[in-house]
Design an enzyme around this catalytic site. Structure first.
Site, PDB file in Angstrom:
ATOM      1  N   THR A  82       0.817  -1.213   0.000  1.00  0.00           N
ATOM      2  CA  THR A  82       0.000   0.000   0.000  1.00  0.00           C
ATOM      3  C   THR A  82       0.848   1.259   0.000  1.00  0.00           C
ATOM      4  O   THR A  82       1.975   1.270   0.537  1.00  0.00           O
ATOM      5  CB  THR A  82      -0.912   0.010   1.247  1.00  0.00           C
ATOM      6  OG1 THR A  82      -1.505   1.311   1.373  1.00  0.00           O
ATOM      7  CG2 THR A  82      -0.144  -0.270   2.521  1.00  0.00           C
ATOM      8  N   TYR A 107      -1.451   0.050  10.096  1.00  0.00           N
ATOM      9  CA  TYR A 107      -1.779  -0.635   8.840  1.00  0.00           C
ATOM     10  C   TYR A 107      -0.586  -0.534   7.876  1.00  0.00           C
ATOM     11  O   TYR A 107      -0.072  -1.548   7.387  1.00  0.00           O
ATOM     12  CB  TYR A 107      -3.044  -0.029   8.227  1.00  0.00           C
ATOM     13  CG  TYR A 107      -3.284  -0.451   6.812  1.00  0.00           C
ATOM     14  CD1 TYR A 107      -3.469  -1.804   6.488  1.00  0.00           C
ATOM     15  CD2 TYR A 107      -3.310   0.479   5.770  1.00  0.00           C
ATOM     16  CE1 TYR A 107      -3.664  -2.200   5.176  1.00  0.00           C
ATOM     17  CE2 TYR A 107      -3.513   0.092   4.466  1.00  0.00           C
ATOM     18  CZ  TYR A 107      -3.691  -1.251   4.173  1.00  0.00           C
ATOM     19  OH  TYR A 107      -3.882  -1.633   2.871  1.00  0.00           O
TER      20      TYR A 107
END
Ligand code: UDP
Length: 327
Positions: A117, A141
């Protein structure tokens, strides 16, 4: 038939990847614990329920299908939750991925495509991010995904695990045939929340902050169509099959749009009013995340053909209106 193990194949991106793999002649085997995925999204190959942390179950599935490669999508991915419950992210995402990677290596499955990501980059003001940009994630995350990238590099050195890492920017849109689409429970992403607000399924959208250092004060993101994204994964698989070695690719378009610009485009596409109010900033959000996708285009031959805001919102709206099997 060449089997590909698709973790998270019952989720938003994973289910689109399964369709793309099936269309490219592979058999996608979905491995999913159904915590955030949906079994009725598994339409293009066999389904095996299981958890990333369950090594015995993983071994069973590797032995049954002898997949040629792994595409690893399964992850917890909510920034807000990652801020309040980081332990879940380190356990599920990092320990879970480590368990999967070790199982793959032990089964002799040495081609691995990983969904990382842009959240691994963190805050970099006013620059277009390339694959060499420093990674300073702002939340657990992003940090968990960066840690998995490190694990893959160590396993390459020690065990010849060939891997392609894709760092996604903001994924939106849906399968234009509306066989699969986006549905998270709870939903936290801008486009589906906005479409819900437009057709009255929610009271209204809250715009998280209008005091950022951007032209209209709202955050800027680089939106990429889910179908373009999964096409890149098939190209990444072929890259590994051709023995080209491990590589990192950003997947974005190089164009950034603010939250207000997304709202404006949605009004035009749907011809409806977007009910919204202004709220405070959301913890963990970066001001601006925009990718260069030159490497993916030059080296993989990737062409993100559906990634205009208009097409993404049109496809998401079609899915939302006609194809949403959980209405
Ligand atoms: N956003 C917003 N309201 C919402 C959800 C998201 O204003 O209800 C904003 C968010 O602050 C970010 C952008 O929309 O700037 C995209 O957020 P999303 O959660 O879709 O993706 P992320 O950028 O977190 O990966």
């Amino acid at each position: 038939m060449t089997h590909i193990l698709v973790t998270g194949g019952a989720g938003y991106i994973g289910s689109h990847a399964c369709k793309a793999l099936a269309q490219a002649g592979y058999v996608p085997v979905t491995y999913d614990n159904l915590v955030t995925g949906w079994q009725d999204a598994v339409k293009f190959g066999p389904f095996e329920q299981g958890d990333l942390l369950d090594r015995a179950r993983l071994d069973e599935v590797f032995a049954k299908y002898q997949p040629a490669a792994v595409m690893h999508f399964a992850a917890l991915s909510q920034v807000g939750e990652a801020m309040s419950e980081p332990g879940k992210y380190w356990s599920n995402n990092v320990t879970g991925s480590l368990t999967l990677i070790q199982a793959a290596v032990d089964a002799g499955c040495l081609d691995f495509v990983f969904s990382s990501t842009c959240a691994t980059y963190g805050e970099h003001d006013n620059v277009v991010l390339d694959e060499a940009s420093p990674q300073y994630p702002l939340n657990a995350y992003g940090a968990s995904k960066r840690a998995i990238e490190d694990i893959l590099r160590d396993f390459e050195s020690a065990h010849d695990l060939n891997h392609v890492i894709f760092r996604y920017f903001n994924v939106a849109g849906a399968d234009p045939e509306a066989e699969v689409g986006e549905f998270h429970q709870p939903e936290t992403h801008l486009v589906p929340l906005m479409l819900d607000a437009i057709d009255g399924k929610r009271d209204g959208l809250t715009v998280f902050g209008t005091d950022y250092d951007t032209p209209d004060g709202t955050c800027i993101r680089d939106y990429v169509h889910v179908c373009d994204l999964v096409d890149a994964h098939v190209l990444g698989l072929k890259w590994l099959e051709a023995g080209k070695g491990s590589r990192v690719f950003n997947l974005g378009t190089g164009s950034g749009f603010s939250v207000m610009e997304v709202i404006e485009h949605s009004k035009i596409v749907t011809n409806r009013v977007v009910p919204y109010s202004i709220g405070p900033r959301r913890t963990g959000d970066c001001t601006r995340l925009v990718s260069g996708s030159i490497r993916a285009e030059d080296e993989l031959g990737w062409k993100p053909e559906r990634s205009t805001l208009e097409t993404m919102i049109t496809d998401a709206w079609r899915w939302h209106q006609n194809g949403n099997y959980r209405k």
